[in-house]
Design a protein around this motif. Structure first.
Motif, PDB file in Angstrom:
ATOM      1  N   ARG A  29       0.833  -1.196   0.000  1.00 43.30           N
ATOM      2  CA  ARG A  29       0.000   0.000   0.000  1.00 43.30           C
ATOM      3  C   ARG A  29       0.869   1.247   0.000  1.00 43.30           C
ATOM      4  NH1 ARG A  29      -2.050   0.325   4.751  1.00 43.30           N
ATOM      5  NH2 ARG A  29      -0.702  -1.287   5.618  1.00 43.30           N
ATOM      6  N   ARG A 181       2.783  -3.953   9.919  1.00 39.31           N
ATOM      7  CA  ARG A 181       2.331  -2.869   9.029  1.00 39.31           C
ATOM      8  C   ARG A 181       3.539  -2.011   8.699  1.00 39.31           C
ATOM      9  NH1 ARG A 181      -3.346  -2.107   9.053  1.00 39.31           N
ATOM     10  NH2 ARG A 181      -3.120  -0.021   8.174  1.00 39.31           N
ATOM     11  N   GLU A 183       3.491   1.063   7.980  1.00 40.23           N
ATOM     12  CA  GLU A 183       3.396   2.355   8.648  1.00 40.23           C
ATOM     13  C   GLU A 183       4.025   2.307  10.029  1.00 40.23           C
ATOM     14  OE1 GLU A 183      -0.893   1.849   7.040  1.00 40.23           O
ATOM     15  OE2 GLU A 183       0.880   0.581   7.261  1.00 40.23           O
ATOM     16  N   TRP A 184       3.777   1.187  10.750  1.00 37.29           N
ATOM     17  CA  TRP A 184       4.348   1.060  12.085  1.00 37.29           C
ATOM     18  C   TRP A 184       5.867   1.016  12.025  1.00 37.29           C
ATOM     19  CZ3 TRP A 184       0.803  -3.244  14.630  1.00 37.29           C
ATOM     20  CH2 TRP A 184      -0.517  -2.761  14.651  1.00 37.29           C
ATOM     21  N   GLU A 250       5.616   1.614  -2.054  1.00 37.78           N
ATOM     22  CA  GLU A 250       4.834   2.019  -0.891  1.00 37.78           C
ATOM     23  C   GLU A 250       4.897   3.525  -0.662  1.00 37.78           C
ATOM     24  OE1 GLU A 250       5.537  -1.697   2.038  1.00 37.78           O
ATOM     25  OE2 GLU A 250       7.103  -1.127   0.633  1.00 37.78           O
TER      26      GLU A 250
END
Length: 337
Positions: A29, A181, A183-184, A250
């Motif tokens: 993503r 994730r 993002e994490w 990403e």
């Protein structure tokens, strides 16, 4: 048939084909912005070397002119950074150098480079995790804590040692953050980068009043040849931004953000290396810095031993971000088109 096989090995993928394929990996993503990409680059660029390499190269090769060594290495690294930035803008796909080689040199060269990247990134994480374990144990020792002897190192590295538990858990933790994730992982990496950058700035700010101009004389004790030799050694300290290009699929806006992140991460890292080297060689004589912890030794020499704790914290945070950046690169290189 042999000609067909050879033709297959040498066939290239067009830039248009790679661009179209970059959006087909639905599991990746586009959630990374400019600052998150830049922090990944800084994670690969700024490691514990900023607290060690500056002093060792100054003592053995360049003297106070180690700052010039970093500048020369930075110019050479910038040439490669511009190439990475150009490719990253044209081909916003995962894989970094593997994907770029596929577009220019063909499948065989790309296959070789792809395996080189996987081996490089995996081995870097393995070796760096051992170094991280050492700094973590040193930091715990300063706090009056210690791991059991059996868990403090691999078999053969000392009496009673069986496994380097901290290195294993550190690598697994970083892998787990990336698996959960992206993002994490990016946020965690950004926090670690902020911690180690703040530590570097604190060391510079505290050390600046203790700089003595006489410590910079002679500025080139080993001549310009020593400065160039030092540049060859420190070059690898200012090369690591390639890890962020593996996260191309990403990035929210890869064609704009990747080139900027590559150049921005190199500029920030190079500035920190140069400033740190000037302050360090100004605080104490360059020939006293040939030891495993030159920054800590320099602050102890000027009556500020508490800086050892700051350096240890920054080293632990810095090495975690290096592990994360290269493990991310390893995973994304293997997922490239």
């Amino acid at each position: 048939m042999r000609n067909n096989a050879l033709r297959d090995l040498l066939r290239v993928k067009s830039i248009e084909s790679l661009q179209s394929e970059s959006g087909r990996h639905s599991e990746l993503r586009r959630v990374l912005g400019l600052w998150q990409l830049t922090s990944i680059g800084l994670g690969g660029l700024i490691g514990v070397g900023i607290f060690v390499l500056t002093g060792v190269v100054a003592a053995t090769q360049a003297g106070p002119a180690v700052s010039l060594s970093f500048l020369i290495a930075g110019v050479a690294s910038a040439a490669a950074a511009l190439c990475y930035a150009e490719f990253a803008g044209m081909i916003p796909a995962a894989g970094s150098a593997y994907t770029y080689a596929y577009a220019v040199l063909g499948e065989l060269a790309a296959w070789i480079i792809g395996w080189d990247l996987l081996l490089e990134y995996a081995l870097v994480v393995a070796v760096v995790s051992i170094g991280w374990s050492g700094y973590l144990q040193a930091l715990l020792g300063q706090l009056g804590l210690a791991l059991p002897i059996w868990a403090s190192g691999a078999a053969g590295t000392g009496e009673g040692r069986i496994v380097d538990l901290a290195a294993i858990l550190g690598a697994l933790f970083v892998a787990g953050v990336l698996v959960l994730r992206i993002e994490w992982g990016a946020r965690f990496n950004a926090v670690m980068v902020i911690v180690k950058t703040a530590a570097v700035l604190l060391v510079v700010a505290v050390g600046l009043p203790h700089v003595r101009l006489e410590n910079w004389t002679p500025f080139m004790p080993y001549g310009f040849g020593g400065v160039v030799e030092g540049a060859a050694v420190v070059f690898f300290a200012v090369f690591g931004y390639d890890t962020l290009t593996t996260a191309a699929e990403e990035a929210k806006d890869p064609q704009r953000q990747l080139p900027r992140a590559v150049l921005l991460s190199l500029a920030v890292a190079l500035t920190l290396y140069v400033v740190m080297s000037l302050v360090l060689t100004g605080m104490v004589r360059y020939d006293t810095l040939n030891n495993p912890a030159p920054v800590a030794a320099a602050f102890t020499a000027v009556g500020l031993p508490w800086a050892t704790f700051v350096v240890s914290v920054a080293a632990v945070a810095g090495i975690v971000s290096v592990m994360l950046a290269f493990l991310l690169g390893c995973a994304r290189a293997s997922a490239s088109p």
